[in-house]
Design a protein around this motif. Sequence first.
Motif, PDB file in Angstrom:
ATOM      1  N   THR A  37      38.021 -24.223 -16.096  1.00 20.54           N
ATOM      2  CA  THR A  37      36.994 -23.467 -15.593  1.00 20.54           C
ATOM      3  C   THR A  37      37.329 -23.950 -14.060  1.00 20.54           C
ATOM      4  N   ASN A  38      37.134 -22.711 -13.268  1.00 22.04           N
ATOM      5  CA  ASN A  38      37.035 -22.816 -11.936  1.00 22.04           C
ATOM      6  C   ASN A  38      36.495 -21.645 -11.173  1.00 22.04           C
ATOM      7  N   THR A  39      36.459 -21.762  -9.796  1.00 23.61           N
ATOM      8  CA  THR A  39      35.822 -20.631  -9.145  1.00 23.61           C
ATOM      9  C   THR A  39      36.549 -19.221  -9.113  1.00 23.61           C
ATOM     10  N   THR A  40      37.836 -19.533  -9.490  1.00 24.82           N
ATOM     11  CA  THR A  40      38.649 -18.388  -9.237  1.00 24.82           C
ATOM     12  C   THR A  40      39.464 -18.213 -10.710  1.00 24.82           C
ATOM     13  N   GLU A  41      39.796 -16.983 -11.309  1.00 17.43           N
ATOM     14  CA  GLU A  41      40.612 -16.807 -12.434  1.00 17.43           C
ATOM     15  C   GLU A  41      41.905 -17.640 -12.400  1.00 17.43           C
ATOM     16  N   ASP A  42      42.721 -17.689 -11.168  1.00 22.42           N
ATOM     17  CA  ASP A  42      43.928 -18.488 -11.170  1.00 22.42           C
ATOM     18  C   ASP A  42      43.584 -19.773 -11.305  1.00 22.42           C
ATOM     19  N   GLY A  43      42.632 -20.336 -10.672  1.00 16.56           N
ATOM     20  CA  GLY A  43      42.194 -21.681 -10.828  1.00 16.56           C
ATOM     21  C   GLY A  43      42.016 -22.061 -12.172  1.00 16.56           C
TER      22      GLY A  43
END
Length: 103
Positions: A37-43
Amino acid sequence: MSTVRCGIAAAAMAAALSLGMASVASAQCLNKGGQGTNTTEDGAKFQAWEAVLQATDWGSWAQFMAAGQKVGTAPGYKVSKVRFKCTKGGLGSECKAFATLCK
C-alpha cells in the motif's frame, strides 16, 4: 513374451525417472505473492514486490535494496510470470504482486 515384459518394465522405469527429474527441477521454483500500500501506484507495486522478495529470500531482498531496486527483479533468481493487480484504496493504492522465482 518376456521381451515384451522387459520392454514395458523399461518404459515404466524411464517414465518414473523422468517424472522424478521433473519434480526435482520444479522444486527449485517458487510461486510467491505479496501486497503493498502506498500513496502512489508505483509505490504500492514497489512495496508489494518487496513483500515477494522477503517471502522468498531475505538475502535476495537485501541485494535488491542495495543495488538497482528494479521491480520485477530478484538477485540470484530467474523471475517470470510477474503480474500486479492494483486498486485504489487504503492510503491511495493497494497492489498485489505475483511471480515465479527459480533458483
